[in-house]
Design an enzyme around this catalytic site. Structure first.
Site, PDB file in Angstrom:
ATOM      1  N   SER A  58       0.854  -1.185   0.000  1.00 40.23           N
ATOM      2  CA  SER A  58       0.000   0.000   0.000  1.00 40.23           C
ATOM      3  C   SER A  58       0.891   1.237   0.000  1.00 40.23           C
ATOM      4  CB  SER A  58      -0.905   0.007   1.225  1.00 40.23           C
ATOM      5  OG  SER A  58      -0.133   0.317   2.374  1.00 40.23           O
ATOM      6  N   LYS A  59       0.232   2.358   0.070  1.00 35.12           N
ATOM      7  CA  LYS A  59       0.946   3.627  -0.033  1.00 35.12           C
ATOM      8  C   LYS A  59       2.047   3.803   1.008  1.00 35.12           C
ATOM      9  CE  LYS A  59       0.069   7.774  -1.652  1.00 35.12           C
ATOM     10  NZ  LYS A  59       0.127   7.968  -3.043  1.00 35.12           N
ATOM     11  N   ARG A  60       1.821   3.195   2.174  1.00 28.42           N
ATOM     12  CA  ARG A  60       2.838   3.458   3.200  1.00 28.42           C
ATOM     13  C   ARG A  60       4.173   2.810   2.884  1.00 28.42           C
ATOM     14  NH1 ARG A  60       2.229  -0.946   6.512  1.00 28.42           N
ATOM     15  NH2 ARG A  60       0.436  -1.956   5.591  1.00 28.42           N
TER      16      ARG A  60
ATOM     17  N   GLU B   8       3.792   7.655  -9.696  1.00 32.74           N
ATOM     18  CA  GLU B   8       4.682   8.069  -8.605  1.00 32.74           C
ATOM     19  C   GLU B   8       6.117   7.603  -8.854  1.00 32.74           C
ATOM     20  OE1 GLU B   8       2.467   7.973  -4.461  1.00 32.74           O
ATOM     21  OE2 GLU B   8       1.623   6.552  -5.892  1.00 32.74           O
TER      22      GLU B   8
END
Ligand code: GLU
Length: 421
Positions: A204-206, A214
């Site tokens: 995920s993004k974390r 990105e």
């Protein structure tokens, strides 16, 4: 089956940026198609009209283009096949395989028996019918549901290989049942392992960059990203990690895809990207960095930084001082340009001022001479110079940096540093 008959597809739902997992799915489909002389279809699963905005579709196209993943057919709109999906629903009703219930249409699932999904990665996966209820294939307004649309689209496109994320495995027996009810053999399936972050949790993004966009904006290059993504669940042998795209196309096979979750580790991608940047002719790297930073005339500075950067984004913070003057880092100044530092810096200035040829070799000889006559270790002299010309303690090679700045600019910067309180 002659190899050239392979047809696979990437079938994203346009929900936003293309995530790394989706990019890997696209890549594996592409490698398989390109390596076998087959073909790849891009199908946009846009039946959710609210989320399927033009912007979201464009995110997918843009990400594939950046990754340099092309396709032979498409983008095909799933929503555009709505009449065909409805016709299939009618056919299933007419043949007694489906029935209406409270307006919606359901596919009949026998109470007994099983459906086996032949998965090229996992082997046979058996689903007992007693665990699968009759499932809805059309809403009460007649609109087709997901499993039906996917099964029909794969059938009509002649798809031979369905390669997609493991999260779809539970849908597969339903799609197989729909195809069989219509009298067709299902394609070959391959469900790719999940992606985890280095902490073992679902990606995920974390865990850093989560989407292709990105990665692009963080200064990674497509060839390195393809190489790294290819290794997230696939490997050729235990040794090789660097593959050209041609090699990947030639060597990639589904049989070598692993069942267990793969770990996306941005640090490893950074390392790999750095290798790619160092291997590149400096002109090519310069062109990439110039378009990344929107600046021109960076060539000589790129040549100095090439060994030290891992991403295109690493360049500017390291090289800005050449163009914009030393940055003001008070901490570095206090530490290295104290009274003693300034004495050493003044000695360096005198030695540099005497030079006729301001090339890195002459600069090195002169500065090493200063160290010797002051009986100091090199860094005691070099760090004050570094801080004087760049403002910081991190810069490309000091001799090369001085050469690139030129004698006048170098001496000016040193003078200014000496005059600062
Ligand atoms: N549209 C699905 C997704 O984006 C993929 C469906 C498929 O590959 O069959 O996850």
């Amino acid at each position: 089956m002659p190899e050239s008959t392979l047809i696979d597809r990437f079938a994203p739902s346009p929900t936003g940026l293309l995530h790394i997992g989706g990019a890997r799915t696209a890549l594996y489909n592409w490698l398989l198609a390109r390596g076998s002389g087959g073909k790849m279809i891009l199908r946009i699963e846009d039946t959710d009209r609210e989320r399927s905005t033009k912007e979201n579709v464009d995110f997918i196209l843009e990400a594939l283009e950046w990754l340099e993943i092309d396709y032979d057919e498409g983008p095909i709109s799933q929503a555009a096949a709505d009449p065909r999906h409805r016709a299939a629903i009618e056919e299933l009703k007419a043949s007694g395989h489906a029935y209406e219930f409270e307006g919606a249409t359901r596919l009949k699932v026998p109470d007994e028996g099983e459906t086996i999904v032949h998965d090229a990665i996992r082997g046979d996966v058996t689903f007992q019918h007693e665990n699968i209820d009759d499932f809805t294939i059309a809403r009460s307004d007649g609109s087709p549901l997901y499993n039906l649309a996917v099964a029909i689209d794969d059938l009509d496109a002649g798809v031979t290989h369905v390669i997609r994320g493991e999260d779809h495995l539970s849908n597969t027996p339903r799609q197989v049942m729909i195809l069989k009810a219509l009298g067709h053999e299902p394609p070959i399936y391959a469900h790719l392992p999940l992606l985890h972050g280095p902490d073992g949790k679902k990606l995920s993004k974390r865990h850093g960059a989560a989407s292709v966009q990105e990665l692009r904006d963080a200064g990674y290059i497509p060839a390195a990203v393809r190489n790294y993504l290819a290794l997230l669940g696939w490997g050729y042998d235990d040794k090789q990690t660097i593959f050209t795209t041609e090699e990947l196309q030639k060597l990639f096979t589904i049989e070598r895809v692993s069942k267990s979750a793969a770990v996306f580790d941005e640090k490893k991608l950074q390392w790999m990207n750095g290798l790619y940047l160092r291997e590149m002719p400096v002109e090519e790297l310069t062109a990439l960095i110039e378009s990344f930073t929107g600046r021109t005339g960076l060539g000589p500075a790129v040549a100095l930084c090439q060994e030290k950067i891992s991403t295109l984004a690493d360049f500017w913070p390291m090289a800005a001082f050449f163009f914009d003057g030393p940055i003001d880092d008070e901490k570095a100044r206090t530490k290295f340009l104290d009274e003693e530092g300034k004495i050493r810096l003044a000695a360096a200035r005198d030695a540099l001022a005497d030079l006729e040829n301001f090339d890195s070799a002459s600069i090195e000889t002169a500065l090493r001479g200063v160290c010797e006559s002051l009986e100091l270790k090199p860094n005691k002299v070099f760090q004050p110079i570094r801080v004087a010309i760049s403002g910081t303690t991190i810069s490309p090679g000091i001799f090369e940096s001085l050469e690139l700045l030129g004698k006048e600019d170098s001496l000016n910067r040193i003078e200014q540093a000496l005059n600062k309180p």
